[in-house]
Design a protein around this motif. Structure first.
Motif, PDB file in Angstrom:
ATOM      1  N   GLY A 124       1.100  -1.225   0.189  1.00 29.87           N
ATOM      2  CA  GLY A 124       0.477   0.415   0.517  1.00 29.87           C
ATOM      3  C   GLY A 124       0.921   0.961  -0.006  1.00 29.87           C
ATOM      4  O   GLY A 124       0.054   2.750   0.646  1.00 29.87           O
ATOM      5  N   LYS A 125       2.340   1.020  -0.088  1.00 28.61           N
ATOM      6  CA  LYS A 125       3.270   2.416  -0.247  1.00 28.61           C
ATOM      7  C   LYS A 125       2.451   3.738  -1.072  1.00 28.61           C
ATOM      8  O   LYS A 125       3.086   4.153  -0.968  1.00 28.61           O
ATOM      9  CB  LYS A 125       4.455   1.759  -0.765  1.00 28.61           C
ATOM     10  N   SER A 126       1.863   3.077  -2.612  1.00 31.39           N
ATOM     11  CA  SER A 126       1.912   3.884  -3.696  1.00 31.39           C
ATOM     12  C   SER A 126       0.705   4.618  -2.762  1.00 31.39           C
ATOM     13  O   SER A 126       0.212   6.074  -3.584  1.00 31.39           O
ATOM     14  CB  SER A 126       1.334   3.232  -4.494  1.00 31.39           C
ATOM     15  N   THR A 127      -0.648   4.071  -2.270  1.00 31.86           N
ATOM     16  CA  THR A 127      -1.415   5.080  -1.576  1.00 31.86           C
ATOM     17  C   THR A 127      -1.055   5.572  -0.830  1.00 31.86           C
ATOM     18  O   THR A 127      -1.948   6.735  -0.268  1.00 31.86           O
ATOM     19  CB  THR A 127      -2.343   3.745  -1.235  1.00 31.86           C
ATOM     20  N   ARG A 128      -0.310   5.030   0.650  1.00 33.32           N
ATOM     21  CA  ARG A 128       0.060   6.163   1.426  1.00 33.32           C
ATOM     22  C   ARG A 128       0.798   7.377   0.883  1.00 33.32           C
ATOM     23  O   ARG A 128       0.216   8.502   1.418  1.00 33.32           O
ATOM     24  CB  ARG A 128       0.836   5.127   2.154  1.00 33.32           C
ATOM     25  N   ALA A 129       1.640   7.122  -0.111  1.00 37.26           N
ATOM     26  CA  ALA A 129       2.500   7.750  -0.421  1.00 37.26           C
ATOM     27  C   ALA A 129       1.007   9.429  -1.529  1.00 37.26           C
ATOM     28  O   ALA A 129       1.716  11.169  -1.012  1.00 37.26           O
ATOM     29  CB  ALA A 129       2.824   7.709  -2.180  1.00 37.26           C
ATOM     30  N   GLN A 130       0.071   8.712  -2.114  1.00 41.95           N
ATOM     31  CA  GLN A 130      -0.702  10.318  -2.569  1.00 41.95           C
ATOM     32  C   GLN A 130      -1.330  10.571  -1.652  1.00 41.95           C
ATOM     33  O   GLN A 130      -0.941  11.645  -1.716  1.00 41.95           O
ATOM     34  CB  GLN A 130      -1.332   9.204  -3.784  1.00 41.95           C
TER      35      GLN A 130
ATOM     36  N   LYS B   1       7.570  22.781  -3.765  1.00 42.09           N
ATOM     37  CA  LYS B   1       6.380  22.263  -4.830  1.00 42.09           C
ATOM     38  C   LYS B   1       6.859  20.699  -3.847  1.00 42.09           C
ATOM     39  O   LYS B   1       7.950  20.497  -2.956  1.00 42.09           O
ATOM     40  CB  LYS B   1       7.533  21.732  -5.975  1.00 42.09           C
ATOM     41  N   VAL B   2       5.781  19.444  -4.408  1.00 42.16           N
ATOM     42  CA  VAL B   2       5.933  18.481  -4.033  1.00 42.16           C
ATOM     43  C   VAL B   2       6.138  17.818  -5.279  1.00 42.16           C
ATOM     44  O   VAL B   2       5.259  17.857  -5.884  1.00 42.16           O
ATOM     45  CB  VAL B   2       4.860  18.153  -2.599  1.00 42.16           C
ATOM     46  N   VAL B   3       7.152  16.723  -4.869  1.00 39.34           N
ATOM     47  CA  VAL B   3       7.500  15.910  -5.555  1.00 39.34           C
ATOM     48  C   VAL B   3       7.364  14.126  -5.026  1.00 39.34           C
ATOM     49  O   VAL B   3       7.460  13.490  -4.276  1.00 39.34           O
ATOM     50  CB  VAL B   3       8.911  16.002  -6.202  1.00 39.34           C
ATOM     51  N   LEU B   4       6.662  13.802  -6.008  1.00 45.44           N
ATOM     52  CA  LEU B   4       6.615  12.157  -6.035  1.00 45.44           C
ATOM     53  C   LEU B   4       6.739  11.306  -6.912  1.00 45.44           C
ATOM     54  O   LEU B   4       6.579  11.642  -8.557  1.00 45.44           O
ATOM     55  CB  LEU B   4       4.646  12.182  -5.570  1.00 45.44           C
ATOM     56  N   LEU B   5       7.819  10.502  -6.454  1.00 40.07           N
ATOM     57  CA  LEU B   5       8.880   9.843  -7.223  1.00 40.07           C
ATOM     58  C   LEU B   5       8.764   8.102  -7.327  1.00 40.07           C
ATOM     59  O   LEU B   5       8.323   7.729  -5.814  1.00 40.07           O
ATOM     60  CB  LEU B   5      10.177   9.947  -6.826  1.00 40.07           C
ATOM     61  N   ASN B   6       8.249   7.088  -7.999  1.00 38.34           N
ATOM     62  CA  ASN B   6       8.244   5.933  -7.980  1.00 38.34           C
ATOM     63  C   ASN B   6       8.248   4.838  -9.164  1.00 38.34           C
ATOM     64  O   ASN B   6       8.243   6.025 -10.331  1.00 38.34           O
ATOM     65  CB  ASN B   6       6.325   5.613  -7.478  1.00 38.34           C
TER      66      ASN B   6
ATOM     67  N   ASP C 244       8.538   6.841  -3.694  1.00 38.85           N
ATOM     68  CA  ASP C 244       7.529   6.004  -3.277  1.00 38.85           C
ATOM     69  C   ASP C 244       8.282   4.962  -3.903  1.00 38.85           C
ATOM     70  O   ASP C 244       8.152   4.568  -5.092  1.00 38.85           O
ATOM     71  CB  ASP C 244       6.352   6.481  -3.549  1.00 38.85           C
ATOM     72  N   ALA C 245       8.815   3.779  -3.147  1.00 39.03           N
ATOM     73  CA  ALA C 245       9.683   2.881  -3.757  1.00 39.03           C
ATOM     74  C   ALA C 245       9.977   1.525  -2.320  1.00 39.03           C
ATOM     75  O   ALA C 245       9.584   2.386  -1.158  1.00 39.03           O
ATOM     76  CB  ALA C 245      10.867   3.092  -4.222  1.00 39.03           C
ATOM     77  N   MET C 246      10.051   0.882  -2.902  1.00 34.83           N
ATOM     78  CA  MET C 246      10.434  -0.336  -1.782  1.00 34.83           C
ATOM     79  C   MET C 246      11.629  -0.277  -0.678  1.00 34.83           C
ATOM     80  O   MET C 246      11.313  -0.347   0.042  1.00 34.83           O
ATOM     81  CB  MET C 246      10.442  -1.789  -2.334  1.00 34.83           C
ATOM     82  N   ASN C 247      12.546   0.797  -2.035  1.00 36.02           N
ATOM     83  CA  ASN C 247      13.784   0.905  -1.041  1.00 36.02           C
ATOM     84  C   ASN C 247      14.048  -0.196   0.166  1.00 36.02           C
ATOM     85  O   ASN C 247      14.430   0.149   1.577  1.00 36.02           O
ATOM     86  CB  ASN C 247      13.452   2.047  -0.124  1.00 36.02           C
TER      87      ASN C 247
END
Length: 317
Positions: free
Chosen positions: A13-19, A42-47, A89-92
């Motif tokens: 659920g990382k992408s949902t939480r990231a958004q 700005k807010v930058v979302l990387l995935n 936003d990645a597994m990292n």
């Protein structure tokens, strides 16, 4: 301004939480009650999706995984700035990769925070089985990634401050209903992230991130030979007596140093033995981490010894 590293199992659920976090932060920054010194441009979302990284890049034995991680790191480098909030936003799932991004953030001069999405593996597998086509991981790949996941630790400087969100926690952009000091509210976890990136300690560049110009003609060779020299000295000392606190090692100067150069000395604090395979793996990670500076800003042998010693200490905690 800040870098927020999101990590967790695949399909946690990382992408949902990231958004949700991105929506919360954008609303927070647009709030007239937000102090001017807390505002980012700005807010930058990387995935993976925004960078065109496919799920099959992580397949078992796939050679595309390293280029995929390199693509993500390059995007982080491009977007980190003192007037931006970057959400990674990645597994990292590899702590060495998280450390690499942490060093880059410190070099730029921005705060860091780690958001751990703690979803149980069985629930992740159920979510993956419900996906279709390229959005799903192969079962073997999912099992492999879960088994390789290195959970973040609040005691590690590259993971701190650490905010953990459980699978059943409320959305990050959901109001808490409490009386906040500013107009926009979110969940308690979102507020923790906000405090971390606006009020948390802003760490200056340390020995591992400060760059200096040197006259080395083969920086990659210098990185490899100097770190190998430390490994040899460490194993030699370890064979004589077990580690019990700070240990001072003496290394010969690099071949590129003047003949009159003094030996290199470095102190490590290790409380348990380290095997050669572990040290070789750490050396490969270390060389890859710093090789990107070759030909531009480089380090001399004294700095490399100190940096590698610090890296080994941190990875062996």
């Amino acid at each position: 301004m800040a870098m927020i590293t999101i990590c967790g199992f695949p399909c946690s659920g990382k992408s949902t939480r990231a958004q949700q976090l991105a929506d919360f932060l954008q609303a927070k920054l647009a709030d007239p009650l937000c102090p001017p010194h807390h505002r980012a441009r700005k807010v930058v979302l990387l995935n993976d999706e925004s960078l065109g990284i496919l799920k099959r890049s992580y397949d078992v034995d796939a050679r595309a995984e390293k280029p995929a991680r390199a693509t993500l790191f390059s995007a982080v480098q491009r977007n980190l700035a003192r007037d931006a909030i970057v959400i990674v936003d990645a597994m990292n799932y590899i702590k060495g990769a998280r450390y690499q991004m942490y060093c880059e953030a410190r070099e730029v001069g921005v705060r860091t925070c780690t958001l751990f999405i703690a979803t149980p593996p069985d629930q992740c597998k159920e979510r993956n089985s419900a996906r279709q086509g390229p959005t799903a991981y192969a079962p073997a790949t999912l099992d492999n990634l879960i088994s390789r996941f290195e959970e973040p630790n609040s005691a590690a400087r590259w993971d701190a401050p650490l905010v953990t969100v459980a699978a059943d926690d409320p959305p990050l952009d959901a109001p808490t209903g409490g009386a906040g000091g500013e107009g926009v509210e979110g969940s308690e976890a979102a507020q923790q992230v906000w405090r971390a990136i606006t009020e948390g300690e802003l760490k200056p560049p340390n020995l591992a991130t400060q760059s200096v110009q040197t006259s080395s003609t083969s920086y990659l060779t210098l990185l490899d030979s100097t770190s190998s020299s430390l490994i040899t000295a460490l194993l030699s000392r370890q064979s004589l007596s077990p580690h019990s606190g700070p240990t001072t090692l003496t290394l010969p100067p690099s071949s590129s140093a003047p003949r009159t150069a003094a030996p290199l000395r470095v102190t490590l604090t290790l409380n348990r033995p380290v095997a050669l395979p572990q040290l070789q793996r750490l050396k490969r990670q270390f060389v890859q981490l710093h090789a990107r500076t070759a030909g531009a800003t480089e380090f001399d042998d004294k700095r490399i010894v100190a940096m590698f010693a610090q890296y080994v200490e941190e990875q062996m905690r």
